[in-house]
Design a protein around this motif. Structure first.
Motif, short mmCIF file in Angstrom:
data_model
loop_
_atom_site.label_atom_id
_atom_site.label_comp_id
_atom_site.label_asym_id
_atom_site.label_seq_id
_atom_site.Cartn_x
_atom_site.Cartn_y
_atom_site.Cartn_z
N LEU A 77 -35.09 20.16 -31.32
CA LEU A 77 -35.05 21.45 -32.00
C LEU A 77 -35.53 22.57 -31.09
O LEU A 77 -34.95 23.67 -31.07
N ALA A 78 -36.58 22.31 -30.32
CA ALA A 78 -37.08 23.33 -29.40
C ALA A 78 -36.05 23.66 -28.32
O ALA A 78 -35.88 24.83 -27.95
N ALA A 79 -35.36 22.64 -27.82
CA ALA A 79 -34.31 22.88 -26.82
C ALA A 79 -33.23 23.79 -27.39
O ALA A 79 -32.74 24.71 -26.71
N ALA A 80 -32.84 23.54 -28.64
CA ALA A 80 -31.81 24.38 -29.27
C ALA A 80 -32.31 25.81 -29.44
O ALA A 80 -31.58 26.78 -29.14
N LEU A 81 -33.54 25.98 -29.89
CA LEU A 81 -34.09 27.32 -30.09
C LEU A 81 -34.24 28.07 -28.78
O LEU A 81 -33.89 29.25 -28.68
N ILE A 82 -34.75 27.39 -27.76
CA ILE A 82 -34.95 28.04 -26.45
C ILE A 82 -33.62 28.40 -25.82
O ILE A 82 -33.45 29.49 -25.27
N GLY A 83 -32.65 27.49 -25.89
CA GLY A 83 -31.32 27.79 -25.34
C GLY A 83 -30.69 28.98 -26.02
O GLY A 83 -30.10 29.85 -25.37
N ALA A 84 -30.82 29.05 -27.35
CA ALA A 84 -30.27 30.18 -28.09
C ALA A 84 -30.97 31.48 -27.69
O ALA A 84 -30.32 32.52 -27.49
N GLY A 85 -32.30 31.43 -27.56
CA GLY A 85 -33.05 32.62 -27.21
C GLY A 85 -32.71 33.15 -25.82
O GLY A 85 -32.52 34.35 -25.63
N GLY A 300 -25.57 28.71 -26.21
CA GLY A 300 -26.79 28.53 -25.43
C GLY A 300 -27.61 27.35 -25.93
O GLY A 300 -28.15 26.57 -25.14
N ALA A 301 -27.73 27.24 -27.25
CA ALA A 301 -28.44 26.10 -27.83
C ALA A 301 -27.76 24.80 -27.46
O ALA A 301 -28.43 23.82 -27.07
N LEU A 302 -26.45 24.78 -27.52
CA LEU A 302 -25.69 23.57 -27.20
C LEU A 302 -25.87 23.18 -25.74
O LEU A 302 -26.08 22.00 -25.42
N LEU A 303 -25.83 24.16 -24.83
CA LEU A 303 -25.97 23.87 -23.41
C LEU A 303 -27.33 23.26 -23.09
O LEU A 303 -27.42 22.26 -22.36
N LEU A 304 -28.40 23.83 -23.63
CA LEU A 304 -29.73 23.32 -23.28
C LEU A 304 -30.00 21.95 -23.90
O LEU A 304 -30.64 21.10 -23.28
N VAL A 305 -29.50 21.71 -25.11
CA VAL A 305 -29.67 20.39 -25.72
C VAL A 305 -28.95 19.33 -24.89
O VAL A 305 -29.49 18.25 -24.61
N ILE A 306 -27.73 19.64 -24.45
CA ILE A 306 -26.97 18.70 -23.62
C ILE A 306 -27.66 18.52 -22.27
O ILE A 306 -27.76 17.39 -21.76
N ALA A 307 -28.14 19.62 -21.66
CA ALA A 307 -28.83 19.53 -20.37
C ALA A 307 -30.10 18.70 -20.49
O ALA A 307 -30.42 17.90 -19.59
N ASP A 308 -30.83 18.87 -21.58
CA ASP A 308 -32.06 18.10 -21.77
C ASP A 308 -31.75 16.62 -21.93
O ASP A 308 -32.46 15.76 -21.39
N THR A 324 -33.37 21.95 -13.32
CA THR A 324 -32.49 21.50 -12.23
C THR A 324 -31.08 21.28 -12.75
O THR A 324 -30.09 21.63 -12.08
N VAL A 325 -30.97 20.73 -13.94
CA VAL A 325 -29.65 20.47 -14.53
C VAL A 325 -28.92 21.78 -14.81
O VAL A 325 -27.73 21.93 -14.50
N THR A 326 -29.62 22.76 -15.39
CA THR A 326 -28.97 24.04 -15.67
C THR A 326 -28.62 24.78 -14.38
O THR A 326 -27.62 25.50 -14.32
N ALA A 327 -29.43 24.59 -13.33
CA ALA A 327 -29.14 25.23 -12.05
C ALA A 327 -27.86 24.68 -11.43
O ALA A 327 -27.14 25.40 -10.73
N LEU A 328 -27.57 23.40 -11.65
CA LEU A 328 -26.34 22.81 -11.12
C LEU A 328 -25.11 23.51 -11.67
O LEU A 328 -24.07 23.60 -11.00
#
Length: 345
Positions: A77-85, A300-308, A324-328
């Motif tokens: 849930l935090a990954a989704a919230l942070i990605g969205a933010g 954004g939420a989707l990207l960070l959840v998948i990256a995590d 590192t994953v998002t930087a790729l």
């Protein structure tokens, strides 16, 4: 002679509501699925039935149930919230500045937050999460002021590439100062978390802090969305149409600082989501920020959840920093944008 701005607006669609609606509802469905997969995969081998039982028939004596309820669900849930933010922050920054290279990580926002977090760890190492978040907000504001101040020292004024260069320089400076503070005061181990970026240590209290902050930022961003769409026509045109450009930019900047400060205080420095997602969203739904803001939040939420989730699967049982994953994804995209914008200098 025809107005080129008007001609541009009449020859190109300004929004694609059907595609935006599909992204919103389809993206939310995929996001729920991704959160489920994020809860499913990890160092401990847990199956779907165990997850279901932990939600419907929670057993406090079960280690698996405790892992699911206490660690994996708040992490997802935090990954989704942070990605969205972060995605909404980048969307607002690019919209207000009309700078395609603007993002929290490139414009000094996240570096400023991390710098102040380093100071906070030295001055008050036992501070509460709320106090640490306030320090992150202050740092985000400092980073923005320095970047825009340096970028403005030119006869030709601000340009997208000058802002990107100023942001890169300020980020390097603040990172170096943070490292110096960490080494001198022996808090390098603590500050390294903020540089790596991640949600591995997130607990429910972090989600409880993030959720209301994100909701407030999302509502204000939606209220500003139409004004930001008009701002993209240029400040003179926006003022001619009755927009209070200073108020819109000031309020939007406060929202960016709010969202970014909250994200950095919980997850550290996670770059490029605020750069990549707004471009993808505009490409898909058009230039109407009433659609761009909510769609960017979902993507954004989707990207960070998948990256995590990917960060846990690259080298199990060890975790790769999610930054590192998002930087790729983000670094090649940034280089492409910098090259494209550089042609217009």
């Amino acid at each position: 002679m025809a107005n080129p701005t008007s001609e541009h607006l009449h020859t190109k669609p300004t929004s694609r509501p059907i595609i935006a609606t599909v992204i919103l509802f389809g993206g939310l469905a995929v996001l729920v699925l991704s959160i489920g997969l994020s809860i499913l995969y990890g160092a401990a081998d847990i199956d779907f039935i165990t997850i279901w039982h932990s939600l419907t028939q929670f057993d406090p004596s079960s280690t698996s149930h405790q892992i699911i309820r206490g660690l994996r669900i708040p992490r997802a849930l935090a990954a989704a919230l942070i990605g969205a933010g972060l995605a909404m922050s980048g969307t607002l920054m690019q919209g207000m500045t009309r700078n395609p290279l603007a993002s929290p990580s490139i414009m000094g926002v996240t570096a400023g937050s991390s710098f102040m977090m380093a100071i906070a760890l030295v001055v008050m190492p036992q501070a509460s999460n709320f106090i640490m978040m306030l320090w992150a907000f202050v740092g985000a504001g400092i980073g923005v002021v320095i970047v825009f101040g340096i970028g403005s020292i030119s006869k030709t004024g601000l340009t997208p590439v000058k802002l990107a260069l100023a942001g890169t320089a300020v980020t390097a400076l603040l990172s170096s100062l943070s490292n110096a503070i960490a080494i001198h005061f022996n808090v390098a181990k603590d500050i390294s978390f903020w540089y790596a970026g991640g949600v591995s240590s997130v607990q429910w209290m972090h989600v409880q802090i993030l959720a209301p902050v994100l909701l407030i930022g999302f509502v204000i961003a939606l209220l500003l969305a139409n004004s930001i769409t008009v701002l993209n026509l240029g400040d003179d045109v926006a003022k001619g149409l009755g927009q209070r450009t200073f108020f819109v930019k000031f309020t939007g900047t406060l929202v960016v600082l709010l969202l970014t400060g909250a994200a950095v205080s919980v997850a550290g420095t996670i770059g490029f989501i605020g750069l990549v997602i707004p471009h993808i969203t505009r490409f898909l739904v058009g230039v109407d920020y009433r659609w761009i803001v909510p769609c960017s939040a979902v993507l954004g939420a989707l990207l960070l959840v998948i990256a995590d989730t990917a960060s846990r699967m690259i080298n199990p049982p060890f975790e790769t920093p999610v930054g590192t994953v998002t930087a790729l994804v983000g670094v090649p995209f940034f280089l492409y944008l910098a090259r494209r914008e550089g042609r217009g200098m």
